[in-house]
Enzyme design. Structure first.
Site: not given
Ligand code: 5GP
Ligand code: MG
Length: 175
Positions: A131, A103, A165, A41-42, A159, A153, A99-100
């Site tokens: 990140k 990470d 959000r 949803k981000g 969220d 964040v 994508e938001d």
């Molecule tokens: P990934 O680790 O697979 O790159 O990221 C997975 C998901 O984790 C991202 O789509 C994002 O929604 C969420 N995410 C990653 N870092 C953060 C953060 O710092 N805060 C929040 N709230 N969600 C995060």
């Molecule tokens: Mg996400």
């Protein structure tokens, strides 16, 4: 323990960043009418602001959803596609995944691999935030807004336990 919000990125900085990304997409997709695929949803607020800043006609907006952050799928190095797009929405199209935040890279990597199976004409990634400190899977972010430090964040669509959000700026959530 009580949680504290520390502002990292102001509303003004977000707006300038989104405008810049829209200009880059307009430049690259001038005659191609891309399909934008938001990861729920981000990315919903980012995507909504992004398209309103773009002048290039967008041929379609689609969404997909992957297994949420912190689930056991992370350790397996793969996220799970929970809601996909229709194959015909992607096949032969110029697709931009929205994508938001990237990470570990697992979510976007899984989403990109999934979309590739549907044979888009081209496939690029646009992420508001990066990140890089926790990256496990290498992903190329073709259109990147801002790099953030290794903090959790929230805000601007992002969220914690479904909260925050709606905040118009981006904050680090601290205990
Ligand atoms: P990934 O680790 O697979 O790159 O990221 C997975 C998901 O984790 C991202 O789509 C994002 O929604 C969420 N995410 C990653 N870092 C953060 C953060 O710092 N805060 C929040 N709230 N969600 C995060
Ligand atoms: Mg996400």
């Amino acid at each position: 323990m009580e949680k504290k919000l520390v502002q990292l990125i102001s509303q003004e900085e977000i707006a300038a960043t989104v405008k810049q990304l829209a200009q880059e997409l307009d430049r690259d997709y001038e005659n191609r009418s891309p399909v934008l695929v938001g990861i729920l949803k981000g990315s919903f607020i980012f995507l909504a602001d992004l398209v309103r800043n773009m002048k290039t006609p967008i041929s379609n907006i689609e969404f997909m959803r992957l297994s949420s952050y912190g689930s056991s799928t992370i350790s397996s190095g793969q996220a799970e596609v929970i809601v996909s797009v229709a194959q015909k929405a992607v096949r032969g199209k110029d697709v931009v995944l929205i994508e938001d935040i990237v990470d570990t890279g697992i979510t976007t990597d899984t989403a990109l691999r999934h979309l590739k199976q549907y044979q888009p004409a081209s496939l690029k990634l646009c992420s508001l935030l990066d990140k890089p400190a926790r990256r496990q899977v290498q992903v190329t972010i073709d259109y990147l807004g801002l790099t953030v430090p290794e903090r959790f964040v929230v805000g601007y669509g992002i969220d914690f336990a479904s909260l925050y959000r709606q905040l118009p700026a981006i904050y680090a959530l601290e205990t």
